[in-house]
Design a protein around this motif. Structure first.
Motif, PDB file in Angstrom:
ATOM      1  N   CYS A 106       0.725  -1.147   0.032  1.00 21.01           N
ATOM      2  CA  CYS A 106      -0.001   0.117   0.075  1.00 21.01           C
ATOM      3  C   CYS A 106       0.903   1.278   0.072  1.00 21.01           C
ATOM      4  CB  CYS A 106      -1.116   0.082   1.219  1.00 21.01           C
ATOM      5  SG  CYS A 106      -1.965   1.463   1.418  1.00 21.01           S
TER       6      CYS A 106
ATOM      7  N   ARG B 205       0.971   7.211   1.504  1.00 21.31           N
ATOM      8  CA  ARG B 205       0.180   8.306   1.493  1.00 21.31           C
ATOM      9  C   ARG B 205      -1.270   8.052   1.273  1.00 21.31           C
ATOM     10  NH1 ARG B 205       5.007   8.684  -0.810  1.00 21.31           N
ATOM     11  NH2 ARG B 205       6.325  10.715  -0.122  1.00 21.31           N
ATOM     12  N   ASP B 206      -1.722   6.694   0.974  1.00 20.75           N
ATOM     13  CA  ASP B 206      -3.189   6.483   0.948  1.00 20.75           C
ATOM     14  C   ASP B 206      -3.847   6.923   2.020  1.00 20.75           C
ATOM     15  OD1 ASP B 206      -5.574   4.465   0.971  1.00 20.75           O
ATOM     16  OD2 ASP B 206      -4.825   4.315  -0.942  1.00 20.75           O
ATOM     17  N   PRO B 207      -5.183   7.388   1.813  1.00 18.14           N
ATOM     18  CA  PRO B 207      -6.072   7.828   2.846  1.00 18.14           C
ATOM     19  C   PRO B 207      -6.404   6.876   3.831  1.00 18.14           C
ATOM     20  CG  PRO B 207      -6.572   8.835   0.927  1.00 18.14           C
ATOM     21  CD  PRO B 207      -5.801   7.987   0.522  1.00 18.14           C
ATOM     22  N   GLY B 208      -6.637   5.510   3.459  1.00 19.86           N
ATOM     23  CA  GLY B 208      -6.614   4.381   4.166  1.00 19.86           C
ATOM     24  C   GLY B 208      -5.523   3.744   4.719  1.00 19.86           C
TER      25      GLY B 208
ATOM     26  N   TYR C 147      -3.483   4.276   7.112  1.00 24.98           N
ATOM     27  CA  TYR C 147      -3.187   3.802   8.654  1.00 24.98           C
ATOM     28  C   TYR C 147      -4.339   2.792   8.991  1.00 24.98           C
ATOM     29  CZ  TYR C 147      -3.288   4.406  13.704  1.00 24.98           C
ATOM     30  OH  TYR C 147      -3.335   4.287  15.130  1.00 24.98           O
ATOM     31  N   GLU C 148      -5.699   2.826   8.644  1.00 24.23           N
ATOM     32  CA  GLU C 148      -6.298   1.820   9.117  1.00 24.23           C
ATOM     33  C   GLU C 148      -5.924   0.328   8.601  1.00 24.23           C
ATOM     34  OE1 GLU C 148      -6.996   4.520   7.527  1.00 24.23           O
ATOM     35  OE2 GLU C 148      -8.221   5.610   9.555  1.00 24.23           O
TER      36      GLU C 148
END
Length: 392
Positions: A79, A82-85, A87-88
């Motif tokens: 992944c 920097r992808d918005p998801g 951390y999740e």
């Protein structure tokens, strides 16, 4: 060497993205190796990194030290950090890997992740620490954890000690090679690919030793100045991903394409970002005398053969960038205290001795530094296994 002890491929139930864990070897039932996150990460990549960690641990074996080397392992998540998801996704990965972290895998930051982020995700999963598997091996867990916490709280000129020790080790390896070749620091030019944790700290230590950093590369491109860059100004202008704010550039600094770092006129080339950065085509552009592998596996084997054939020396990652991992354990086991000067002195002494041993072995065997490092590790692994065992 044997095949990895264990390989795990995890598929995220929400996104379909994959994560990996490879345990290459255990010593006293525990392994050590960071967790990286990057788009395109593969199981083979993680397996190669885990094997490298086995060798790094073995290379730092000191029969007189408190720190007993662990086995090698590595984690990876496919992944873009920097992808918005992202951390999740990291939290879900760690929840899936929780039994391994609790039992036998100690981990920490690697490419794409900071230790602060790893620690936050670890806490969210209910784990005590990313290195809790090693706690049963400590003489005094409370004192050891306090030492490491205190060490992580130290900053030196605006940068955390935990971010600096790795670059200090890289720089010392490079300086040891220069000293052995009789090359003065003044006038020696350096190019660094990647100005994140490892690249930034390496640039700082080499500049402070008197070398001239003439080019650095980040995701936006290459910044170059034949007269020398202001390393401290660039470090102060970085974001959390090692990208430099171009507003900090001076009139003599030039912005060049992203791959211009390969052909910059310099004696030392320091790839400090991604794996597989230099292939057989890229190597043709390199004019440096030494390549100092601050990143993990940045030079493809086929490219290294061609570089060696034309007189370029590759100082391998298994030695060069091993100080970060070793510093954690020197501090936790009590070989050093939570003190910056003590950490830098121990790192310099250990890395210089290891680099010189590798270069002497390479010369004696008529081989490359990488082959020499692997030979030293191969000599030590049976000794470690005999003394400490894999599982006990």
């Amino acid at each position: 060497m044997t095949a990895p002890l264990m390989s795990v491929t995890w598929t995220d139930h929400l996104t379909g993205r994959q994560g990996f864990l490879v345990v290459d070897r255990l010593v006293r039932g525990v392994s050590s190796g960071g967790l990286r996150m990057r788009a395109g990460c593969t199981l083979d990549e993680v397996a190669g990194l885990a094997r490298g960690m086995t060798m790094k641990e073995a290379l730092h074996y000191n029969p007189e030290g408190r720190y007993v080397p662990l086995g090698g392992a590595k984690g990876g998540i496919d992944c873009d950090p920097r992808d918005p998801g992202a951390y999740e996704l990291l939290v879900r990965y760690l929840r899936a890997m929780k039994p391994y972290v609790e039992s036998f895998w100690t981990t920490g930051e690697d490419l794409g992740l900071t230790q602060d982020l790893v620690d936050r995700a670890v806490a969210e999963t209910g784990l005590v620490s990313s290195v809790q598997a090693v706690y049963p091996l400590l003489d005094d867990e409370t004192a050891a954890r306090r030492r490491l916490t205190d060490a992580f709280a130290i900053e030196v000129d605006g940068i955390g000690l935990d971010e600096l020790v790795g670059g200090c080790g890289v720089a010392e390896s490079a300086l040891a090679a220069l000293d052995r070749a009789g090359v003065p620091y003044t006038g020696t030019r350096v190019t660094v690919q990647g100005l994140g944790t490892m690249g930034g700290a390496t640039a700082r230590f080499l500049a402070r030793a008197g070398l001239t950093v003439v080019a650095v590369a980040d995701i936006k491109g290459t910044i170059a100045n034949p007269a020398g860059l202001d390393v401290e100004a660039l470090l102060a202008a970085r974001d959390g991903y090692g990208t430099v704010d171009r507003a900090a550039l001076r009139p003599g600094d030039r912005e060049l394409p992203g791959d211009a770092w390969l052909s910059a006129e310099a004696e030392l080339l320091v790839p400090a970002a991604v794996s597989y950065a230099i292939d057989t085509t890229d190597q043709e552009r390199i004019t440096a005398r030494w390549i100092v592998e601050a990143a993990n596996m940045p030079v493809l084997p086929e490219a290294e053969e061609l570089l060696t054939a034309r007189g370029v020396t590759v100082l391998p990652d298994v030695v060069v960038n091993s100080a970060t991992n070793a510093w954690w354990w020197w501090t936790l086991f009590g070989d050093i205290g939570p003190d910056a000067e003590e950490a830098f002195a121990h790192t310099r002494r250990s890395m210089r001795a290891l680099t010189e041993q590798m270069l002497v072995r390479a010369e004696a065997d008529g081989t490359t530094p990488r082959a020499a490092a692997h030979a030293i590790a191969a000599d030590r692994l049976p000794v470690i296994a005999e003394r400490f065992g894999w599982y006990r």
